[in-house]
Design a protein around this motif. Structure first.
Motif, PDB file in Angstrom:
ATOM      1  N   LEU A  97       6.951   7.414  -1.633  1.00 47.54           N
ATOM      2  CA  LEU A  97       8.123   6.565  -1.834  1.00 47.54           C
ATOM      3  C   LEU A  97       9.216   7.319  -2.586  1.00 47.54           C
ATOM      4  N   ALA A  98       8.853   8.102  -3.571  1.00 47.59           N
ATOM      5  CA  ALA A  98       9.829   8.915  -4.310  1.00 47.59           C
ATOM      6  C   ALA A  98      10.459   9.952  -3.394  1.00 47.59           C
ATOM      7  N   HIS A 130       0.831  -1.209   0.000  1.00 42.66           N
ATOM      8  CA  HIS A 130       0.000   0.000   0.000  1.00 42.66           C
ATOM      9  C   HIS A 130       0.863   1.257   0.000  1.00 42.66           C
ATOM     10  N   MET A 131       1.858   1.263  -0.888  1.00 47.56           N
ATOM     11  CA  MET A 131       2.770   2.393  -0.961  1.00 47.56           C
ATOM     12  C   MET A 131       2.196   3.490  -1.840  1.00 47.56           C
ATOM     13  N   ASP A 132       2.323   4.694  -1.402  1.00 45.51           N
ATOM     14  CA  ASP A 132       1.988   5.862  -2.210  1.00 45.51           C
ATOM     15  C   ASP A 132       3.242   6.195  -3.023  1.00 45.51           C
TER      16      ASP A 132
END
Length: 51
Positions: free
Chosen positions: A34-35, A28-30
């Protein structure tokens, strides 16, 4: 979550010291968050560390 550790090991010493630590989500990474995390930690882990 996955823990990322950056170790500093002396060439003549068998002990390693953790000099940086981060926790990164695995699910469930946005992508924007993450960037941002990758960019923020480039100074610690090196450019392109998440590639």
């Amino acid at each position: 979550m996955r823990s990322l550790l950056l170790y500093n090991s002396e060439q003549y010493n068998s002990e390693q010291t953790v000099v940086a630590r981060s926790r990164v989500p695995l699910r469930h990474m946005d992508p924007d968050l993450l960037a941002a995390l990758a960019y923020d930690l480039e100074g610690v882990f090196g450019k392109g560390w998440m590639d």
